[in-house]
Write a protein that holds these residues in place. Structure first.
Motif, PDB file in Angstrom:
ATOM      1  N   THR A 238       7.013   2.524 -42.588  1.00 29.70           N
ATOM      2  CA  THR A 238       5.885   3.152 -41.886  1.00 29.70           C
ATOM      3  C   THR A 238       4.554   2.584 -42.372  1.00 29.70           C
ATOM      4  O   THR A 238       3.676   2.248 -41.566  1.00 29.70           O
ATOM      5  N   THR A 239       4.417   2.443 -43.679  1.00 32.84           N
ATOM      6  CA  THR A 239       3.185   1.883 -44.239  1.00 32.84           C
ATOM      7  C   THR A 239       3.038   0.418 -43.845  1.00 32.84           C
ATOM      8  O   THR A 239       1.937  -0.041 -43.550  1.00 32.84           O
ATOM      9  N   PHE A 240       4.169  -0.305 -43.827  1.00 34.83           N
ATOM     10  CA  PHE A 240       4.136  -1.707 -43.404  1.00 34.83           C
ATOM     11  C   PHE A 240       3.576  -1.827 -41.991  1.00 34.83           C
ATOM     12  O   PHE A 240       2.738  -2.687 -41.725  1.00 34.83           O
ATOM     13  N   VAL A 241       4.036  -0.983 -41.081  1.00 36.27           N
ATOM     14  CA  VAL A 241       3.573  -1.056 -39.690  1.00 36.27           C
ATOM     15  C   VAL A 241       2.062  -0.836 -39.637  1.00 36.27           C
ATOM     16  O   VAL A 241       1.349  -1.547 -38.920  1.00 36.27           O
ATOM     17  N   GLU A 242       1.543   0.094 -40.406  1.00 37.48           N
ATOM     18  CA  GLU A 242       0.096   0.325 -40.445  1.00 37.48           C
ATOM     19  C   GLU A 242      -0.634  -0.914 -40.964  1.00 37.48           C
ATOM     20  O   GLU A 242      -1.644  -1.335 -40.395  1.00 37.48           O
ATOM     21  N   GLU A 243      -0.121  -1.499 -42.048  1.00 41.58           N
ATOM     22  CA  GLU A 243      -0.738  -2.708 -42.612  1.00 41.58           C
ATOM     23  C   GLU A 243      -0.633  -3.879 -41.634  1.00 41.58           C
ATOM     24  O   GLU A 243      -1.556  -4.680 -41.507  1.00 41.58           O
ATOM     25  N   ALA A 244       0.506  -3.982 -40.957  1.00 39.51           N
ATOM     26  CA  ALA A 244       0.708  -5.072 -39.995  1.00 39.51           C
ATOM     27  C   ALA A 244      -0.281  -4.949 -38.836  1.00 39.51           C
ATOM     28  O   ALA A 244      -0.770  -5.967 -38.324  1.00 39.51           O
ATOM     29  N   ARG A 245      -0.578  -3.741 -38.427  1.00 40.58           N
ATOM     30  CA  ARG A 245      -1.576  -3.548 -37.365  1.00 40.58           C
ATOM     31  C   ARG A 245      -2.957  -4.015 -37.833  1.00 40.58           C
ATOM     32  O   ARG A 245      -3.704  -4.633 -37.070  1.00 40.58           O
ATOM     33  N   ALA A 246      -3.289  -3.727 -39.085  1.00 41.34           N
ATOM     34  CA  ALA A 246      -4.563  -4.197 -39.644  1.00 41.34           C
ATOM     35  C   ALA A 246      -4.562  -5.723 -39.733  1.00 41.34           C
ATOM     36  O   ALA A 246      -5.560  -6.384 -39.422  1.00 41.34           O
ATOM     37  N   PHE A 247      -3.434  -6.305 -40.140  1.00 36.24           N
ATOM     38  CA  PHE A 247      -3.273  -7.756 -40.215  1.00 36.24           C
ATOM     39  C   PHE A 247      -3.457  -8.377 -38.829  1.00 36.24           C
ATOM     40  O   PHE A 247      -4.115  -9.407 -38.682  1.00 36.24           O
ATOM     41  N   ALA A 248      -2.908  -7.731 -37.817  1.00 41.63           N
ATOM     42  CA  ALA A 248      -3.028  -8.237 -36.444  1.00 41.63           C
ATOM     43  C   ALA A 248      -4.486  -8.286 -36.005  1.00 41.63           C
ATOM     44  O   ALA A 248      -4.895  -9.219 -35.310  1.00 41.63           O
ATOM     45  N   LYS A 249      -5.284  -7.317 -36.419  1.00 36.90           N
ATOM     46  CA  LYS A 249      -6.709  -7.324 -36.076  1.00 36.90           C
ATOM     47  C   LYS A 249      -7.415  -8.505 -36.725  1.00 36.90           C
ATOM     48  O   LYS A 249      -8.288  -9.136 -36.120  1.00 36.90           O
ATOM     49  N   ILE A 250      -7.032  -8.819 -37.959  1.00 37.46           N
ATOM     50  CA  ILE A 250      -7.615  -9.974 -38.648  1.00 37.46           C
ATOM     51  C   ILE A 250      -7.231 -11.250 -37.915  1.00 37.46           C
ATOM     52  O   ILE A 250      -8.069 -12.114 -37.654  1.00 37.46           O
ATOM     53  N   LEU A 251      -5.947 -11.356 -37.565  1.00 35.26           N
ATOM     54  CA  LEU A 251      -5.483 -12.530 -36.810  1.00 35.26           C
ATOM     55  C   LEU A 251      -6.218 -12.661 -35.484  1.00 35.26           C
ATOM     56  O   LEU A 251      -6.682 -13.746 -35.121  1.00 35.26           O
ATOM     57  N   ALA A 252      -6.296 -11.568 -34.761  1.00 38.78           N
ATOM     58  CA  ALA A 252      -6.923 -11.583 -33.434  1.00 38.78           C
ATOM     59  C   ALA A 252      -8.389 -11.992 -33.510  1.00 38.78           C
ATOM     60  O   ALA A 252      -8.935 -12.542 -32.557  1.00 38.78           O
ATOM     61  N   GLY A 253      -9.027 -11.751 -34.655  1.00 37.80           N
ATOM     62  CA  GLY A 253     -10.422 -12.108 -34.833  1.00 37.80           C
ATOM     63  C   GLY A 253     -10.635 -13.575 -35.168  1.00 37.80           C
ATOM     64  O   GLY A 253     -11.766 -14.056 -35.171  1.00 37.80           O
ATOM     65  N   ASP A 254      -9.562 -14.294 -35.457  1.00 27.84           N
ATOM     66  CA  ASP A 254      -9.688 -15.709 -35.780  1.00 27.84           C
ATOM     67  C   ASP A 254      -9.852 -16.508 -34.492  1.00 27.84           C
ATOM     68  O   ASP A 254      -9.099 -16.318 -33.535  1.00 27.84           O
ATOM     69  N   VAL A 255     -10.809 -17.407 -34.485  1.00 27.87           N
ATOM     70  CA  VAL A 255     -11.125 -18.160 -33.275  1.00 27.87           C
ATOM     71  C   VAL A 255      -9.943 -19.000 -32.783  1.00 27.87           C
ATOM     72  O   VAL A 255      -9.799 -19.226 -31.585  1.00 27.87           O
ATOM     73  N   GLY A 256      -9.048 -19.423 -33.657  1.00 31.85           N
ATOM     74  CA  GLY A 256      -7.925 -20.261 -33.256  1.00 31.85           C
ATOM     75  C   GLY A 256      -6.714 -19.506 -32.753  1.00 31.85           C
ATOM     76  O   GLY A 256      -5.785 -20.100 -32.213  1.00 31.85           O
TER      77      GLY A 256
ATOM     78  N   ARG B  78      -5.231 -15.408 -46.708  1.00 27.71           N
ATOM     79  CA  ARG B  78      -4.451 -15.278 -47.953  1.00 27.71           C
ATOM     80  C   ARG B  78      -4.294 -13.814 -48.356  1.00 27.71           C
ATOM     81  O   ARG B  78      -3.226 -13.383 -48.777  1.00 27.71           O
ATOM     82  N   GLN B  79      -5.370 -13.052 -48.228  1.00 30.92           N
ATOM     83  CA  GLN B  79      -5.316 -11.640 -48.599  1.00 30.92           C
ATOM     84  C   GLN B  79      -4.359 -10.870 -47.686  1.00 30.92           C
ATOM     85  O   GLN B  79      -3.540 -10.078 -48.146  1.00 30.92           O
ATOM     86  N   ALA B  80      -4.446 -11.107 -46.383  1.00 28.66           N
ATOM     87  CA  ALA B  80      -3.582 -10.412 -45.430  1.00 28.66           C
ATOM     88  C   ALA B  80      -2.114 -10.781 -45.662  1.00 28.66           C
ATOM     89  O   ALA B  80      -1.237  -9.907 -45.652  1.00 28.66           O
ATOM     90  N   ILE B  81      -1.849 -12.058 -45.880  1.00 31.07           N
ATOM     91  CA  ILE B  81      -0.474 -12.505 -46.107  1.00 31.07           C
ATOM     92  C   ILE B  81       0.087 -11.894 -47.387  1.00 31.07           C
ATOM     93  O   ILE B  81       1.237 -11.441 -47.417  1.00 31.07           O
ATOM     94  N   ALA B  82      -0.706 -11.845 -48.439  1.00 34.51           N
ATOM     95  CA  ALA B  82      -0.244 -11.245 -49.698  1.00 34.51           C
ATOM     96  C   ALA B  82       0.073  -9.764 -49.516  1.00 34.51           C
ATOM     97  O   ALA B  82       1.069  -9.259 -50.060  1.00 34.51           O
ATOM     98  N   THR B  83      -0.752  -9.063 -48.757  1.00 37.29           N
ATOM     99  CA  THR B  83      -0.508  -7.639 -48.511  1.00 37.29           C
ATOM    100  C   THR B  83       0.790  -7.441 -47.755  1.00 37.29           C
ATOM    101  O   THR B  83       1.632  -6.631 -48.140  1.00 37.29           O
ATOM    102  N   ILE B  84       0.995  -8.197 -46.686  1.00 35.05           N
ATOM    103  CA  ILE B  84       2.220  -8.086 -45.892  1.00 35.05           C
ATOM    104  C   ILE B  84       3.435  -8.445 -46.749  1.00 35.05           C
ATOM    105  O   ILE B  84       4.462  -7.770 -46.710  1.00 35.05           O
TER     106      ILE B  84
END
Length: 93
Positions: free
Chosen positions: A11-29, A67-73
């Motif tokens: 459950t906590t992973f899914v919450e963190e993954a959603r936050a990670f997805a926002k970081i990814l989505a914000g990347d121009v590439g 790097r921070q997002a990947i380490a958290t996941i």
């Protein structure tokens, strides 16, 4: 990426993954991100992302936020993720 998550932390992973997805989505590439959860095994997940190029993906992975997002996941995983790169093939229709 194919991921297997610790059951007690799913459950906590899914919450963190959603936050990670926002970081990814914000990347121009990054153009698209999708997270799939296993039906038969709900501890298994697949991330499908679409990038400008492999280089854009690697640039994100090397950035501070990446790097921070990947380490958290990674802290939720049973084993290292399996990753592959694919090309889109045009289909008729």
């Amino acid at each position: 990426a194919r991921l297997t998550v610790k059951s007690a932390q799913r459950t906590t992973f899914v919450e963190e993954a959603r936050a990670f997805a926002k970081i990814l989505a914000g990347d121009v590439g990054c153009h698209h991100i999708e997270m799939l959860q296993g039906v038969e095994d709900p501890n298994r997940f697949v991330f499908v992302t679409t990038w400008d190029s492999r280089e854009a993906h690697k640039t994100f992975q090397g950035s501070d936020g990446g790097r921070q997002a990947i380490a958290t996941i990674a802290s939720y995983l049973v084993e290292p993720p399996t990753t592959s790169h694919y090309e889109t093939l045009e289909l008729p229709g």
